[in-house]
Design a protein around this motif. Structure first.
Motif, mmCIF file in Angstrom:
data_model
loop_
_atom_site.group_PDB
_atom_site.id
_atom_site.type_symbol
_atom_site.label_atom_id
_atom_site.label_comp_id
_atom_site.label_asym_id
_atom_site.label_seq_id
_atom_site.Cartn_x
_atom_site.Cartn_y
_atom_site.Cartn_z
ATOM 1 N N TRP A 50 1.131 -0.860 -0.122
ATOM 2 C CA TRP A 50 -0.040 0.389 -0.293
ATOM 3 C C TRP A 50 0.790 1.154 0.124
ATOM 4 C CZ3 TRP A 50 -5.387 -0.265 -0.042
ATOM 5 C CH2 TRP A 50 -5.775 -0.655 0.005
ATOM 6 N N GLN A 140 -8.837 -0.966 -3.031
ATOM 7 C CA GLN A 140 -8.056 -0.302 -3.734
ATOM 8 C C GLN A 140 -7.530 0.488 -3.068
ATOM 9 O OE1 GLN A 140 -5.876 -1.298 -6.646
ATOM 10 N NE2 GLN A 140 -7.066 -3.532 -6.259
ATOM 11 N N LEU A 141 -8.550 1.248 -2.394
ATOM 12 C CA LEU A 141 -8.383 2.612 -1.140
ATOM 13 C C LEU A 141 -8.339 2.162 -0.006
ATOM 14 C CD1 LEU A 141 -7.914 5.649 -2.123
ATOM 15 C CD2 LEU A 141 -9.784 5.971 -2.134
ATOM 16 N N SER A 156 -3.790 3.215 -0.520
ATOM 17 C CA SER A 156 -3.803 2.880 -2.064
ATOM 18 C C SER A 156 -2.754 1.741 -2.339
ATOM 19 C CB SER A 156 -3.721 4.351 -2.744
ATOM 20 O OG SER A 156 -4.228 3.656 -4.267
ATOM 21 N N ARG A 157 -3.789 1.601 -3.482
ATOM 22 C CA ARG A 157 -2.043 0.758 -3.401
ATOM 23 C C ARG A 157 -1.690 0.371 -4.759
ATOM 24 N NH1 ARG A 157 -2.722 -4.666 -1.395
ATOM 25 N NH2 ARG A 157 -4.412 -5.321 -0.836
ATOM 26 N N VAL A 161 -4.354 8.506 -6.665
ATOM 27 C CA VAL A 161 -5.633 8.277 -6.457
ATOM 28 C C VAL A 161 -7.126 8.998 -7.707
ATOM 29 C CG1 VAL A 161 -7.960 7.561 -4.782
ATOM 30 C CG2 VAL A 161 -5.673 7.332 -4.351
#
Length: 190
Positions: A50, A140-141, A156-157, A161
């Protein structure tokens, strides 16, 4: 020279009192909070890398200038290894290795994390709350905090973003009582 029994009793009572105070403080961390984490967390889906997108400034990340990441992986025995990294202003990498554990059922979004040595893990004060309070369906977030809302991280991945996704998350966090103006964007490598 051995201590008199009365002094030993006073020392024992003092240690007992200190232990009770620490346990009460740990219990208080979880009570009286109206902060709601997400309904459930699929830990295997949450594992991996992350990127920190933003955070409330805190004392233990003062040395971090940019490129802050967290990596979560399963440890033998079911615990979670946590590796946090960031780049200092002089370019050096800072790394903190810790452990996390889930509190409650297997899908609980409430975890505790520690960066103190393992032999201190019996002490409640070495564990900090790590509650997943917002997470998109694709994992993802995410937003992570703790019951008192003193800390907040947006993860976030990916290093960036989409604007719409970020605006939606910030709106949800504001509705949960977070001061969005306190957030500090994390610089990413160019």
């Amino acid at each position: 020279m051995p201590l008199p029994v009365s002094r030993l009793a006073l020392i024992a009572l003092g240690l007992l009192g200190a232990t009770m105070t620490v346990l009460a403080a740990a219990r208080e961390r979880h009570e009286g909070s109206d902060l709601e984490p997400i309904a459930s967390l699929d830990v295997p889906r949450y594992l991996g890398a992350w990127y920190e997108i933003a955070k409330y400034p805190n004392r233990f990340q003062k040395q971090c200038d940019r490129d802050t990441t967290a990596h979560y992986s399963l440890q033998p025995g079911g615990g979670i290894q946590v590796i946090n990294r960031c780049r200092r202003a002089d370019g050096r990498i800072d790394e903190a290795v810790g452990s996390a554990r889930q509190i409650g059922p297997a899908d609980s979004p409430k975890l505790e994390v520690r960066f103190a040595p393992g032999w201190l893990s019996f002490l409640p004060m070495v564990w900090g709350d790590y509650w997943v309070i917002d997470l998109d369906p694709d994992y993802q977030l995410a937003a992570v905090s703790e019951p008192k809302r003193e800390y907040l991280w947006i993860l976030s991945r990916t290093p960036t973003v989409p604007r719409l996704a970020m605006a939606g998350l910030l709106d949800r966090l504001a509705r949960q009582g977070f001061d969005i103006n306190k957030l500090e964007a994390t610089k990413q490598a160019r």
